[in-house]
Design a protein around this motif. Structure first.
Motif, PDB file in Angstrom:
ATOM      1  N   LYS A   9       0.781  -1.002   0.077  1.00  0.00           N
ATOM      2  CA  LYS A   9      -0.025   0.063  -0.086  1.00  0.00           C
ATOM      3  C   LYS A   9       0.755   1.377  -0.014  1.00  0.00           C
ATOM      4  N   ALA A  10       1.965   1.263   0.754  1.00  0.00           N
ATOM      5  CA  ALA A  10       2.895   2.061   0.828  1.00  0.00           C
ATOM      6  C   ALA A  10       3.365   2.682  -0.547  1.00  0.00           C
ATOM      7  N   GLN A  11       3.705   1.664  -1.373  1.00  0.00           N
ATOM      8  CA  GLN A  11       4.007   1.858  -2.847  1.00  0.00           C
ATOM      9  C   GLN A  11       3.139   2.091  -3.767  1.00  0.00           C
ATOM     10  N   LYS A  12       1.918   2.355  -3.354  1.00  0.00           N
ATOM     11  CA  LYS A  12       0.811   2.639  -4.030  1.00  0.00           C
ATOM     12  C   LYS A  12       0.203   1.475  -4.841  1.00  0.00           C
ATOM     13  N   LEU A  13       0.606   0.302  -4.430  1.00  0.00           N
ATOM     14  CA  LEU A  13      -0.018  -1.131  -5.235  1.00  0.00           C
ATOM     15  C   LEU A  13      -1.203  -1.633  -4.481  1.00  0.00           C
ATOM     16  N   PRO A  14      -1.977  -2.443  -5.281  1.00  0.00           N
ATOM     17  CA  PRO A  14      -3.190  -2.751  -4.505  1.00  0.00           C
ATOM     18  C   PRO A  14      -3.328  -3.537  -3.465  1.00  0.00           C
ATOM     19  N   ASN A  15      -4.055  -2.805  -2.405  1.00  0.00           N
ATOM     20  CA  ASN A  15      -4.147  -3.492  -0.772  1.00  0.00           C
ATOM     21  C   ASN A  15      -5.242  -4.577  -0.861  1.00  0.00           C
ATOM     22  N   ILE A  16      -4.914  -5.845  -1.301  1.00  0.00           N
ATOM     23  CA  ILE A  16      -5.496  -6.913  -1.341  1.00  0.00           C
ATOM     24  C   ILE A  16      -4.934  -8.229  -0.567  1.00  0.00           C
ATOM     25  N   PRO A  17      -5.932  -9.023  -0.150  1.00  0.00           N
ATOM     26  CA  PRO A  17      -5.434 -10.291   0.584  1.00  0.00           C
ATOM     27  C   PRO A  17      -4.296 -10.850   0.083  1.00  0.00           C
ATOM     28  N   VAL A  18      -3.280 -11.401   0.879  1.00  0.00           N
ATOM     29  CA  VAL A  18      -2.064 -12.026   0.402  1.00  0.00           C
ATOM     30  C   VAL A  18      -2.504 -13.481   0.512  1.00  0.00           C
ATOM     31  N   PRO A  19      -1.953 -14.132  -0.522  1.00  0.00           N
ATOM     32  CA  PRO A  19      -2.186 -15.736  -0.161  1.00  0.00           C
ATOM     33  C   PRO A  19      -1.168 -16.233   0.734  1.00  0.00           C
TER      34      PRO A  19
END
Length: 203
Positions: free
Chosen positions: A160-170
């Motif tokens: 999220k800090a790198q502006k990437l999607p904040n989605i669940p991690v497998p």
């Protein structure tokens, strides 16, 4: 530049029930043990043998790290409590559907980057700072990959800090992360999945 692979621990029973347990402790499930052993073999088959494994102090991460160490070893395992899962505040123990019932729209707002975290929980910024502080401890040990076994909340906050999607991690998935001498100069690289690519948790 120091290269890290950050992965989420193997599945726990709370994970299988799609509930956030946050910073509470829980071992990995029997299914999680099998998945971790298979994932460690996939890492070894790729030729990505770490010189060190660093893990959260929580049991589920330590157990996962030990399984990896046995499969790719001999590799030292170092535990650091600052890599522990975030405090989920008022959402601890709840499923996403229950969160939505009680706080309509708050989960979507968090995932979209509009809020910093769960009510009365740890913020994304705080999680990111403490995680990078740990990684910075291992940037002066020479060349070679460091495997970090941590939690979904840590990886989500860094992404999220790198502006990437904040989605669940497998489970047993995560991403490459790079530090160039300090916690102030870092980046997130490609995703990695050593577990089941078809299994995407809800938490």
């Amino acid at each position: 530049m120091q290269s890290f692979i950050l992965i989420r621990h193997a599945e726990t029973l709370s994970n299988s029930r799609a509930r956030w347990h946050g910073d509470s402790d829980e071992p990995i499930s029997p299914h999680g043990r099998k998945e971790a052993a298979a994932a460690a073999l996939r890492l070894r088959a790729m030729g990505q043998v770490p010189r060190l494994i660093v893990c959260s102090g929580l049991l589920r991460a330590r157990q996962t790290a030990e399984i990896f160490a046995q499969a790719v070893g001999p590799v030292e395992v170092v535990s650091d409590s600052a890599l522990g899962e975030r405090d989920m505040g008022d959402w601890k123990g709840l499923a996403p559907s229950e969160v939505e019932d009680r706080w309509p729209g708050r989960l979507a707002a968090w995932e979209a980057g509009l809020v910093e975290g769960p009510p009365n929980g740890e913020t994304d910024s705080a999680v990111t700072v403490r995680a990078l502080d740990v990684l910075a401890k291992f940037t002066d040990l020479g060349k070679g990959l460091v495997l970090v076994v941590t939690h979904g909340g840590i990886i989500r906050s860094l992404r999220k800090a790198q502006k990437l999607p904040n989605i669940p991690v497998p489970h047993l998935g995560g991403c490459w992360t790079y530090l160039r001498g300090s916690a102030a100069d870092w980046s997130v690289g490609p995703e990695v999945v050593f577990g089941d690519p078809e299994s995407l948790p809800k938490t």
